[in-house]
Design a protein around this motif. Structure first.
Motif, mmCIF file in Angstrom:
data_model
loop_
_atom_site.group_PDB
_atom_site.id
_atom_site.type_symbol
_atom_site.label_atom_id
_atom_site.label_comp_id
_atom_site.label_asym_id
_atom_site.label_seq_id
_atom_site.Cartn_x
_atom_site.Cartn_y
_atom_site.Cartn_z
ATOM 1 N N LYS A 592 -16.759 70.129 -62.285
ATOM 2 C CA LYS A 592 -16.777 71.169 -61.253
ATOM 3 C C LYS A 592 -17.858 70.845 -60.218
ATOM 4 C CE LYS A 592 -16.992 76.192 -60.727
ATOM 5 N NZ LYS A 592 -17.353 77.465 -61.361
ATOM 6 N N LEU A 593 -19.020 70.416 -60.723
ATOM 7 C CA LEU A 593 -20.115 70.023 -59.824
ATOM 8 C C LEU A 593 -19.701 68.830 -58.953
ATOM 9 C CD1 LEU A 593 -23.358 70.174 -59.199
ATOM 10 C CD2 LEU A 593 -23.383 68.140 -60.622
ATOM 11 N N LEU A 594 -19.083 67.814 -59.583
ATOM 12 C CA LEU A 594 -18.662 66.622 -58.844
ATOM 13 C C LEU A 594 -17.634 66.989 -57.771
ATOM 14 C CD1 LEU A 594 -18.334 64.105 -61.827
ATOM 15 C CD2 LEU A 594 -20.037 63.999 -60.008
ATOM 16 N N ALA A 595 -16.673 67.820 -58.124
ATOM 17 C CA ALA A 595 -15.622 68.203 -57.172
ATOM 18 C C ALA A 595 -16.180 69.033 -56.016
ATOM 19 C CB ALA A 595 -14.517 68.972 -57.897
ATOM 20 N N SER A 596 -17.286 69.752 -56.266
ATOM 21 C CA SER A 596 -17.905 70.554 -55.201
ATOM 22 C C SER A 596 -18.735 69.689 -54.259
ATOM 23 C CB SER A 596 -18.801 71.640 -55.817
ATOM 24 O OG SER A 596 -20.001 71.031 -56.328
ATOM 25 N N ALA A 597 -18.966 68.450 -54.671
ATOM 26 C CA ALA A 597 -19.744 67.473 -53.882
ATOM 27 C C ALA A 597 -21.202 67.887 -53.712
ATOM 28 C CB ALA A 597 -19.080 67.211 -52.528
ATOM 29 N N GLN A 598 -21.704 68.722 -54.601
ATOM 30 C CA GLN A 598 -23.137 69.072 -54.568
ATOM 31 C C GLN A 598 -23.899 68.002 -55.370
ATOM 32 O OE1 GLN A 598 -24.298 71.931 -52.781
ATOM 33 N NE2 GLN A 598 -22.184 71.722 -52.068
ATOM 34 N N THR A 599 -23.896 66.782 -54.849
ATOM 35 C CA THR A 599 -24.348 65.645 -55.672
ATOM 36 C C THR A 599 -25.593 64.948 -55.125
ATOM 37 O OG1 THR A 599 -22.742 64.258 -54.499
ATOM 38 C CG2 THR A 599 -22.052 65.165 -56.624
ATOM 39 N N THR A 600 -26.389 65.645 -54.347
ATOM 40 C CA THR A 600 -27.653 65.046 -53.913
ATOM 41 C C THR A 600 -28.478 64.741 -55.161
ATOM 42 O OG1 THR A 600 -27.569 66.343 -51.895
ATOM 43 C CG2 THR A 600 -29.696 65.381 -52.476
ATOM 44 N N GLY A 601 -28.942 63.509 -55.273
ATOM 45 C CA GLY A 601 -29.717 63.112 -56.455
ATOM 46 C C GLY A 601 -28.873 62.556 -57.582
ATOM 47 N N VAL A 602 -27.531 62.587 -57.424
ATOM 48 C CA VAL A 602 -26.660 62.024 -58.458
ATOM 49 C C VAL A 602 -26.445 60.541 -58.164
ATOM 50 C CG1 VAL A 602 -24.375 62.108 -59.533
ATOM 51 C CG2 VAL A 602 -25.536 64.236 -58.922
ATOM 52 N N PHE A 603 -26.660 59.724 -59.163
ATOM 53 C CA PHE A 603 -26.649 58.261 -59.024
ATOM 54 C C PHE A 603 -25.368 57.759 -58.359
ATOM 55 C CE2 PHE A 603 -25.895 54.016 -61.071
ATOM 56 C CZ PHE A 603 -26.989 53.354 -60.525
ATOM 57 N N GLN A 604 -25.515 56.990 -57.310
ATOM 58 C CA GLN A 604 -24.438 56.271 -56.611
ATOM 59 C C GLN A 604 -23.483 57.148 -55.807
ATOM 60 O OE1 GLN A 604 -23.070 52.474 -57.685
ATOM 61 N NE2 GLN A 604 -25.251 52.306 -57.327
ATOM 62 N N ILE A 605 -23.548 58.486 -55.965
ATOM 63 C CA ILE A 605 -22.552 59.314 -55.256
ATOM 64 C C ILE A 605 -23.231 60.422 -54.446
ATOM 65 C CG2 ILE A 605 -20.550 58.821 -56.707
ATOM 66 C CD1 ILE A 605 -21.123 61.319 -58.290
ATOM 67 N N GLU A 606 -24.381 60.122 -53.862
ATOM 68 C CA GLU A 606 -25.074 61.163 -53.098
ATOM 69 C C GLU A 606 -24.993 60.956 -51.585
ATOM 70 O OE1 GLU A 606 -29.301 61.320 -53.740
ATOM 71 O OE2 GLU A 606 -29.395 59.215 -54.289
ATOM 72 N N SER A 607 -24.439 59.836 -51.115
ATOM 73 C CA SER A 607 -24.340 59.622 -49.668
ATOM 74 C C SER A 607 -23.316 60.582 -49.079
ATOM 75 C CB SER A 607 -23.921 58.184 -49.368
ATOM 76 O OG SER A 607 -22.579 57.979 -49.750
ATOM 77 N N SER A 608 -23.383 60.795 -47.756
ATOM 78 C CA SER A 608 -22.448 61.736 -47.120
ATOM 79 C C SER A 608 -21.007 61.249 -47.287
ATOM 80 C CB SER A 608 -22.793 61.900 -45.639
ATOM 81 O OG SER A 608 -22.744 60.646 -44.982
ATOM 82 N N GLY A 609 -20.783 59.921 -47.190
ATOM 83 C CA GLY A 609 -19.437 59.370 -47.361
ATOM 84 C C GLY A 609 -18.906 59.607 -48.762
ATOM 85 N N MET A 610 -19.764 59.424 -49.744
ATOM 86 C CA MET A 610 -19.363 59.651 -51.141
ATOM 87 C C MET A 610 -19.058 61.125 -51.386
ATOM 88 S SD MET A 610 -18.864 57.643 -53.703
ATOM 89 C CE MET A 610 -19.175 56.056 -54.432
ATOM 90 N N ARG A 611 -19.888 62.004 -50.808
ATOM 91 C CA ARG A 611 -19.661 63.444 -51.014
ATOM 92 C C ARG A 611 -18.332 63.871 -50.368
ATOM 93 N NH1 ARG A 611 -25.131 63.869 -49.520
ATOM 94 N NH2 ARG A 611 -24.633 65.172 -47.715
ATOM 95 N N ASP A 612 -18.051 63.283 -49.222
ATOM 96 C CA ASP A 612 -16.770 63.560 -48.553
ATOM 97 C C ASP A 612 -15.598 63.101 -49.434
ATOM 98 O OD1 ASP A 612 -15.190 64.336 -46.245
ATOM 99 O OD2 ASP A 612 -14.853 62.188 -45.924
ATOM 100 N N LEU A 613 -15.760 61.938 -50.062
ATOM 101 C CA LEU A 613 -14.727 61.396 -50.948
ATOM 102 C C LEU A 613 -14.527 62.305 -52.169
ATOM 103 C CD1 LEU A 613 -12.796 59.222 -52.011
ATOM 104 C CD2 LEU A 613 -14.783 57.904 -52.766
ATOM 105 N N LEU A 614 -15.624 62.803 -52.747
ATOM 106 C CA LEU A 614 -15.530 63.691 -53.913
ATOM 107 C C LEU A 614 -14.726 64.952 -53.575
ATOM 108 C CD1 LEU A 614 -19.177 63.409 -55.286
ATOM 109 C CD2 LEU A 614 -17.126 62.608 -56.440
ATOM 110 N N LYS A 615 -14.977 65.493 -52.380
ATOM 111 C CA LYS A 615 -14.246 66.705 -51.962
ATOM 112 C C LYS A 615 -12.746 66.421 -51.870
ATOM 113 C CE LYS A 615 -17.826 68.991 -49.246
ATOM 114 N NZ LYS A 615 -18.349 69.111 -47.884
ATOM 115 N N LYS A 616 -12.401 65.260 -51.291
ATOM 116 C CA LYS A 616 -10.986 64.924 -51.112
ATOM 117 C C LYS A 616 -10.312 64.579 -52.442
ATOM 118 C CE LYS A 616 -11.434 63.002 -46.426
ATOM 119 N NZ LYS A 616 -11.545 61.732 -45.685
#
Length: 763
Positions: A592-616
């Motif tokens: 649920k956290l990953l899908a919400s893209a609230q991943t600042t501080g999460v290894f390898q998936i905290e960049s804006s591009g990665m967060r956008d990808l998680l949402k999609k």
């Protein structure tokens, strides 16, 4: 008969840092052009480039002669009191005749750094006498001891020094070196050397002290020396070669220069004929792991794996036991049992000391032996990870286990390994920084005295693409090309920079590389000491692998430190102890956290591009996280693969398979080939290749060699026909593999790093 009438025996490649400007491939091309069948490498004080030179020369059909221009202390190498650099050492050329000479040369070069360093790495006559076997010496340039004494008009001292070298090395192994370089003092020195030759009956040798390839490169070489000495070209006191004659001359040029002393030229062929070093790159020098319970290494590894089976599996089925048996048999057959025990041992030690260790990295995560030993924390069978991607018995090379440790405590692990296997058997690895496009413009601009603002403007016109060259930049940037064509100063700046681009600039310590050998390292390589007194290898990582040494990456990963501290904070504040290695990989709250893209501080998936990808993408299982790490790269993004993956996951695009056998392999990635392992599985399942053969085909396809590709296509199609798959479908699937092979990622690495991403998200 030799093709050449002369061979260069005094030559500096780009491994004479900021002094030699001869790139090895260009050098060998020119040697072939001049029909020279042998060539020597004699870099200043080091042998950094020896193996690269040896290998490339052999490929080019040129006999390599390994040497070094060593520095000789006037007295003892241990005495370090001369107030001026020019009084601290003399030059001397040493060439290896055979393996004994090569071994002795490595010992001498190592001693120069480890014992004699004072301004430069120095040896002395005492240690030279101990290690003279298999070596030929030349008296060197004007900075050699004998030429120096001749210049000082101390002829008797020069005679005595020549006699001393002849006695140390043997009269047949010491040559007096003549040069013709338009330096006024050289004529007088040559006359003195010829006189000594007659009095002591010592042979003469003609050399040209090559520092660059062509005469027109002399100006760029001057700039290189200014970069080294941090001076400018208009500084009257700057260090310089005193003429523009230090280039790679043809045999005819050398014959013309030494027409009155032809034997000095022909002696170069005589020396080349005596130097016949043959290096064997087919041996592996693993350190010996001492088994604690007296059993054999193989028995001990088997016991550890049996113990791991009980800890990792409640009820290991036949698939697990068969895979374990296959891996253990392969490891034994290729002779890597010690390797696995060494890795197991230092990881066990780290864990016993409470040092956080990563769950795995690279293709090692494809091994169940690694999993059972605790080297990795991911079950390879559960996620379709392949042992052959890690250790292919049909392409035997040292396996590559890179380990992440807590950033702060990584040095403790290196210290443990050093104590266990011996300080003289373990070292960190050297690496070389090169002069890249932007940096070389800045360096050359400074030495030319061009204003900082102008140099900065030119440097910023060069795109920041990795590996871009100045030639590429001129093609892609119109304004840069315009200035190059119309502004004489910028033209000179860029031409000089292009002549120096790619040369080695400095030596430093590799961020993670450590080598462990079965004997003292100076049996296999020269050693180097950095400015902060850190002893490292004198050969780079790729060379160590080539000569059969065990090299590993001990990486410091801050995230492991963060995870460790976070679990301690949770235990302290909430009274809840978390064993991070035992957390479930299917926790709904984490997804649920990953899908919400609230991943600042999460290894390898905290960049804006990665967060956008998680949402999609809305990941809801661990396999999605593995795929995200593999797909978020320029290739898959640019090709539209990533968007296609998202559409297929959400059933917006139908998923079709060209053959039913593709479905079980590609189902988890929605019919898209994401991983290198999938290529191996497809080739094996459809064409009947073993996994090892399929991995070889994958490697061949990734290199895109047309002849090899056509051969592999035929093999694949033939295999498919035997399995009742039509030629048309087989070719279509091969095209499919070919298309995706450039984008395929190592699933083992992605899966191992997905564990760290998941753990940080869970916390």
């Amino acid at each position: 008969m030799p093709r050449s009438e002369f061979v260069h025996l005094h030559l500096h490649t780009q491994y004479s840092l900021l002094d030699g400007a001869c790139r090895i491939p260009d050098l060998l091309q020119l040697a072939n052009h001049y029909k020279m069948d042998s060539l020597a490498i004699t870099d200043h004080g080091s042998m950094f480039g020896a193996i690269d030179f040896y290998s490339e020369a052999q490929k080019a059909g040129i006999k390599p002669i390994i040497g070094c221009e060593v520095y000789i202390a006037p007295g003892s190498r241990l005495e370090k009191s001369s107030p001026r650099i020019e009084e601290a050492s003399y030059h001397l050329i040493l060439l290896a005749k055979d393996e004994t000479g090569y071994q002795n040369l490595m010992k001498l070069v190592s001693a120069g750094y480890l014992e004699g360093f004072y301004y430069r790495p120095r040896i002395d006559k005492e240690i030279l006498a101990r290690h003279q076997k298999g070596l030929i010496a030349l008296s060197a340039c004007l900075k050699g001891e004998i030429p120096f004494l001749v210049r000082q008009k101390r002829f008797n001292d020069a005679l005595k020094a020549a006699d001393e070298y002849a006695n140390i090395l043997g009269k047949d192994n010491f040559y007096l070196e003549l040069q013709e370089n338009l330096i006024p003092e050289q004529k007088a020195v040559n006359a003195g050397l010829i006189k000594i030759s007659k009095e002591l009956n010592l042979p003469l040798i003609a050399t040209n002290d090559v520092h660059y390839l062509r005469k027109e490169h002399a100006a760029a070489h001057n700039a290189l020396l200014c970069i080294q000495t941090q001076t400018t070209l208009n500084d009257p006191n700057r260090m310089r070669l005193q003429s523009d004659e230090f280039y790679f001359k043809s045999a005819q040029e050398m014959k013309d220069l030494f027409a009155e002393i032809p034997e000095a030229v022909s002696n170069s062929l005589e020396i080349a004929g005596r130097c016949n070093l043959e290096l064997d790159f087919g041996q592996i020098h693993l350190p010996k792991y001492e088994v604690p319970d007296g059993s054999s290494k193989e028995e001990f590894l088997h016991k550890l794996c049996e113990k791991g089976l009980k800890e990792r599996f409640d009820n290991p089925g036949p698939e697990v036991t068969e895979r374990l048996k296959h891996e253990l048999n392969t490891i034994k057959s290729v002779g890597f049992t010690s390797y696995f025990l060494i890795v197991w041992d230092f990881i066990r030690h780290a864990k016993d000391q409470g040092i956080p260790v990563g769950p795995g990295r690279g293709s090692a995560a494809g091994s169940i032996v690694s999993y059972l030993l605790g080297v990795t924390d991911i079950n390879p069978l559960k996620y379709g990870l392949l042992f052959e991607r890690f250790l292919n018995p049909e392409r035997i090379g040292m396996p590559d286990i890179d380990i992440d440790f807590c950033y702060e405590r990584r040095p403790e692990v290196i210290e443990y390994v050093t104590k266990k296997y011996g300080q003289e058997n373990v070292a960190q690895i050297i690496t070389f920084g090169t002069m890249q496009a932007r940096a070389v413009i800045r360096d050359v601009g400074r030495v030319m005295g061009i204003s900082y603002a102008d140099v900065d403007r030119i440097a910023k016109m060069i795109p920041q693409d990795p590996g871009i060259t100045l030639k590429d930049a001129l093609k892609t940037e119109p304004e840069l090309e315009r200035l190059y064509k119309n502004d004489s100063e910028i033209n000179k700046l860029i031409n000089t920079a292009m002549a120096l681009e790619g040369l080695n600039r400095h030596a430093s310590i590799h961020a993670a590389g450590v080598v462990i050998a079965d004997k003292p390292l100076d049996n296999y390589m020269p050693l180097f000491k950095s400015q902060d007194d850190q002893i490292t290898t004198g050969y780079s990582m790729s060379v160590l692998e080539k000569i059969g040494l065990l090299k590993m990456d001990f990486l410091g990963l801050r995230t492991l430190t963060v995870i460790d501290q976070a679990t301690k904070i949770i235990e302290k504040t909430q009274g809840k102890a978390i064993d991070i290695r035992q957390i479930p990989l299917d926790d709904p709250a984490t997804y649920k956290l990953l899908a919400s893209a609230q991943t600042t501080g999460v290894f390898q998936i905290e960049s804006s591009g990665m967060r956008d990808l998680l949402k999609k993408l809305q990941p809801d299982k661990f396999e999605d996280l593995i795929a995200i790490l593999a797909l978020y790269r320029p290739g898959p993004i640019g090709s539209g693969m990533l968007d296609d993956f998202i559409q297929r996951k959400h059933n917006r695009v139908p998923i079709k398979y060209d053959h039913k056998k593709l479905e079980p392999i590609l189902k988890e990635t929605y019919g898209i080939m994401v991983y290198q392992e999938q290529i191996i599985q497809i080739v094996s399942a459809l064409a009947g290749f073993s996994l090892s053969q399929a991995d070889l085909l994958r490697r061949a396809i990734s290199k895109k060699n047309p002849e090899v590709m056509e051969r592999q296509r035929k093999n694949f199609v033939l295999g498919c026909l035997k399995n009742n798959i039509s030629e048309g479908i087989a070719n279509k699937i091969f095209d499919f593999i070919d298309h995706f092979s450039g984008y395929g990622f190592n699933k083992s690495h992605s899966a191992a790093y997905a564990v760290i991403s998941y753990r940080t998200a869970y916390l």
